[in-house]
Write an enzyme that holds these catalytic residues in place. Structure first.
Site, short mmCIF file in Angstrom:
data_model
loop_
_atom_site.label_atom_id
_atom_site.label_comp_id
_atom_site.label_asym_id
_atom_site.label_seq_id
_atom_site.Cartn_x
_atom_site.Cartn_y
_atom_site.Cartn_z
CB CYS A 290 93.36 43.94 158.13
SG CYS A 290 92.06 43.91 156.77
C1 BEZ Z 1 94.33 46.25 153.96
O1 BEZ Z 1 93.89 45.92 155.06
O2 BEZ Z 1 95.31 46.83 154.15
C2 BEZ Z 1 93.72 46.23 152.71
C3 BEZ Z 1 93.17 44.59 152.54
C4 BEZ Z 1 92.70 44.35 151.09
C5 BEZ Z 1 92.92 45.42 150.14
C6 BEZ Z 1 93.25 46.67 150.48
C7 BEZ Z 1 93.73 46.91 151.89
#
Ligand code: BEZ
Length: 211
Positions: free
Chosen positions: A46
């Site tokens: 994210c």
């Molecule tokens: C991420 O944004 O890296 C992420 C968020 C939730 C689960 C897996 C990855």
């Protein structure tokens, strides 16, 4: 879960965001809009996505697209996380990050897929035309960051359809030949497309991208 389909009016909502109180339809005004959900603040994928979205702001502005992001995290968390995004992604986050702690908007837009994860939103994308109708819906899992070049590509395609009566073929890229919509007659095509068109089959007519 609410089901939103292409062609529906994007549901309106009010919420708090990092840019203040937020009425979705009012904020959209007469522009195009892109609403993206992200699973959670302070997560790696994210962080790269929202940094990329911020760094593409001129591309979105050039296409008259307002962008906003949303997750079920609260506003104070969003503000803290933005500092990390700006630090690590060399980006300025100027678009609204909507705080949906009570999940009202996430539920309204079907952004929580409980059989995948009941606690976070998936990576949803809604692209909305100036008449507030939903033109594109995408859903990615948390583990796959979205491709923002693809989002620009699809916006270009949607705008060619809206303004030029054109569709775009497989793997089309900006600047390549477009497909004349089947609803456009040959006579109308001659008037609309002064660069001419090639009839590969009566139902497959190609013309240079007009813009
Ligand atoms: C991420 O944004 O890296 C992420 C968020 C939730 C689960 C897996 C990855």
């Amino acid at each position: 879960m609410n089901t939103i389909r292409l062609g529906d009016i994007a549901p309106n909502f009010t919420a708090w965001s990092t840019q203040g109180g937020f009425d979705f339809h009012e904020w959209l005004g007469t522009d195009w809009g892109m609403l993206v959900s992200h699973p959670a603040d302070f997560t790696p994928v994210c962080t790269t996505e929202l940094g990329t979205m911020a760094n593409y702001s001129k591309e979105f502005e050039a296409r008259n697209v307002k962008v906003a992001a949303i997750s079920v995290d609260p506003l104070d968390s969003h503000f803290e996380w933005i500092k990390d995004i700006e630090e690590t992604q060399n980006a300025m986050v100027r678009f609204p990050l909507i705080a949906d702690h009570d999940r009202e908007v996430s539920e309204l837009y079907g952004m929580i897929h409980p059989n995948d994860d009941a606690t976070m939103t998936v990576r949803s994308v809604f692209i909305i035309a100036p008449d507030k109708r939903v033109k594109l819906i995408l859903t990615y899992p948390a583990s796959t960051g979205r491709n923002f070049d693809e989002l620009l590509r699809v916006i270009d395609s949607l705008q060619l359809t809206q303004y030029e009566a054109l569709a775009t073929p497989a793997n089309w890229k900006n600047g390549e030949d477009c497909v004349i919509l089947p609803s456009v007659s040959n006579e109308e095509a001659e008037e609309r497309f002064p660069k001419g068109f090639e009839t590969v089959k009566p139902y497959l007519r190609l013309t240079p991208q007009p813009n």
